[in-house]
Design an enzyme around this catalytic site. Structure first.
Site, PDB file in Angstrom:
ATOM      1  N   CYS A  86       1.341  -1.282  -0.359  1.00 18.98           N
ATOM      2  CA  CYS A  86       0.483  -0.123  -0.134  1.00 18.98           C
ATOM      3  C   CYS A  86       0.851   1.391   0.478  1.00 18.98           C
ATOM      4  O   CYS A  86       0.501   1.957  -0.414  1.00 18.98           O
ATOM      5  CB  CYS A  86      -1.241  -0.054   1.196  1.00 18.98           C
ATOM      6  SG  CYS A  86      -0.076  -0.634   2.996  1.00 18.98           S
TER       7      CYS A  86
ATOM      8  N   HIS B  90      -3.381   5.683   4.015  1.00 23.22           N
ATOM      9  CA  HIS B  90      -1.564   5.949   4.495  1.00 23.22           C
ATOM     10  C   HIS B  90      -1.803   7.961   3.811  1.00 23.22           C
ATOM     11  O   HIS B  90      -1.675   8.042   3.012  1.00 23.22           O
ATOM     12  CB  HIS B  90      -0.595   5.316   3.438  1.00 23.22           C
ATOM     13  CG  HIS B  90      -0.644   3.716   4.268  1.00 23.22           C
ATOM     14  ND1 HIS B  90      -1.850   3.698   5.730  1.00 23.22           N
ATOM     15  CD2 HIS B  90      -0.328   2.769   4.053  1.00 23.22           C
ATOM     16  CE1 HIS B  90      -1.792   2.584   6.086  1.00 23.22           C
ATOM     17  NE2 HIS B  90      -1.041   1.528   5.005  1.00 23.22           N
TER      18      HIS B  90
END
Lengths: 339, 339
Positions: B128, B241
């Site tokens: 990710c 994130h």
């Protein structure tokens, strides 16, 4: 010798810690005066077993004071400090009001204590994010001369004062209960979020907080040629600022040498064992004075780069402790001068 | 053409989103099989108005399947995927097990869709933290060639799965009430704290997560000469994130040009008005597919540097969405091939 001390902003997050440290560090006090705005005047704060009444700050407050330690917003510091100096006091100022004034030394005792010699009544303490960074930079700079710094910060809500801490607490409770909460210290929700802006919008699309890290570092090291790229981010952490720092030096410094010079440096503690899961973290470093360094490693992206992670209590070394250290230096020099 | 799809890990945080996106994006499904470990087998998941029973994954599960989308831990992916491929299925794998295998293309459709052509049954989706970074790097790399990247991440707890999200929720409640809490997904408290380690300790004192950002980025851009220094940090944010990124390019790219090429790039959205307090933040970007970019500014520390802030939903573009996009590309190519 002992000093007649006045504390301005005694009821704030930093002021409370200054008071606590005056006691803990057994500061040579002759007298202590607690000053604040008219709003906070009248409140009573215990110190060394005695109740001290907070007085409203007026010009005459400084007539019988040797040293003022001030933790106030910039605009307050801009207005009262010249008057305090005129009346004979020396002021250790934690605000941003006077830091970049050429007449005002900007001091982190571990880094540039010598700068204190040339004060004209005001000695400034740097911004919290700068202070811990320059303490960590100092041993590397001495060993291998730092040319460039790239730093991304992870700054706690206590940097925004008691209101910031309360925002995180109440905002987190509200978020967990799917309730709305009206933030007082932040312009966006901080609970379970990140805000990549601290301070106001400044030149070149940098924030005032980021530009402080550049300009204050230049002043403290007396070297404008150190190139610095900061990114300052508010994170949902109660206390302690953390910084991901990459420095490029004149000559390559190995991780072993870096660890040695960090360990030998006053004010720096190394916690660095990745395999054992040991590195500085805000919860562990809160309530402590050192600047903690870990995750020390070679930069994978340059020949002479060194990366590390730095955590420090922004209310202590980032504010109260640094101011007290400056005050202690002042007291010891006054003693030498025989005043 | 329509495909016979199997979803492995359907009950996990990412598996659930894959299922949701198969529906939302109207994926050309002929049939859908939900597979999981024996522990989760038997649970019932609704999809397009019908209840689907989760079956235990066995080798024969793949006999009547064209495409597998797999969200499992590495060790599971290592063991079942060769069997699925042997039985004729093509596997889009979100784990880290196969990403660096030279036979396995590692694909982010906006960046290197062409790499899919050379698959041998497995197509890997990156980590990710890598995915959102390479999407943001791509337009800058095309315009001015990136030579170096310095990145510090602010990674949410959803990257550690449902257990990670629960840890943040329950850990925060406990901390607010001064209660103890035993963390399941993290080796240190994450509530109101930062953990500067994601993954295990790897070579050169970097973590496995940090090394993934280096090696996966090299593979995706087919260029090992891009020098990358990552610092990966877990933050008490539920989802999304964030990354503080500095890139150095062959030629100087102005902030205006950078903003233009970001805006023109598929999969990237620019939110960038510091004066108005506008920039990407996790709470705003959660539940969305784009990679958001803001705080675009010249690097104050190099001639050809550009700094920016990048936020993306790690469960969506960082995992489920990227896998679905790969599956869509696969479906459209199969159609061209007339299978």
């Amino acid at each position: 010798m002992t000093l007649r001390i006045a504390l301005v902003g005694a009821t704030g997050a930093v002021g409370r810690l200054v008071l606590q440290q005056l006691d803990e560090r057994n500061f040579p006090l002759q007298s202590l005066k607690l000053l604040a705005s008219s709003r906070s005047a009248g409140s009573v704060i215990p110190f060394r077993g005695e109740d001290h009444c907070v007085e409203e700050l007026i010009p005459e407050s400084f007539d019988d004071v040797d040293l003022v330690i001030a933790s106030t917003p910039d605009e307050i510091a801009r207005s009262f400090i010249p008057e305090a100096v005129r009346r004979g006091a020396v002021v250790v100022d934690e605000s941003g009001a006077w830091r970049m004034d050429p007449q005002v030394p900007l001091v982190v005792p571990e880094v540039n204590a010598h700068a204190m010699e040339h004060h004209h009544g005001i000695i400034a303490s740097p911004n919290c994010s700068t202070t811990q960074m320059v303490v960590a930079m100092k041993p590397i700079h001495d060993a291998a001369r730092i040319r460039r710094v790239i730093v991304s910060t992870y700054q706690s809500t206590s940097g925004a004062g008691l209101a910031g801490q309360q925002d995180l607490d109440l905002g987190s409770r509200a978020a967990l209960d799917n309730q709305a909460y009206d933030y007082a210290a932040f312009s966006h929700p901080i609970a379970f979020n990140l805000i990549p802006q601290i301070g106001s919008a400044g030149e070149s699309a940098y924030t005032s907080e980021e530009l402080k890290m550049v300009h204050e570092t230049h002043k403290i090291f007396e070297d404008d040629s150190i190139r610095i790229c900061p990114t300052c981010v508010r994170v949902p952490v109660t206390n302690c600022h953390s910084e991901s720092i990459l420095v490029e030096t004149d000559r390559k410094i190995s991780t072993d040498e870096a660890r040695e010079v960090f360990q030998a440096c006053a004010g720096v503690e190394v916690i660095d064992d990745l395999t054992a899961g040991q590195y500085p973290m805000p919860l562990d470093c809160s309530g402590r004075d050192p600047v903690y360094v870990g995750r020390i490693r070679e930069d994978l992206s340059s020949e002479n780069g060194l990366a590390f992670w730095c955590v420090s209590d922004n209310l202590r070394k980032g504010a109260a402790t640094n101011a007290i250290q400056i005050a202690e230096l002042f007291a010891s020099r006054e003693k030498v001068a025989g005043r």
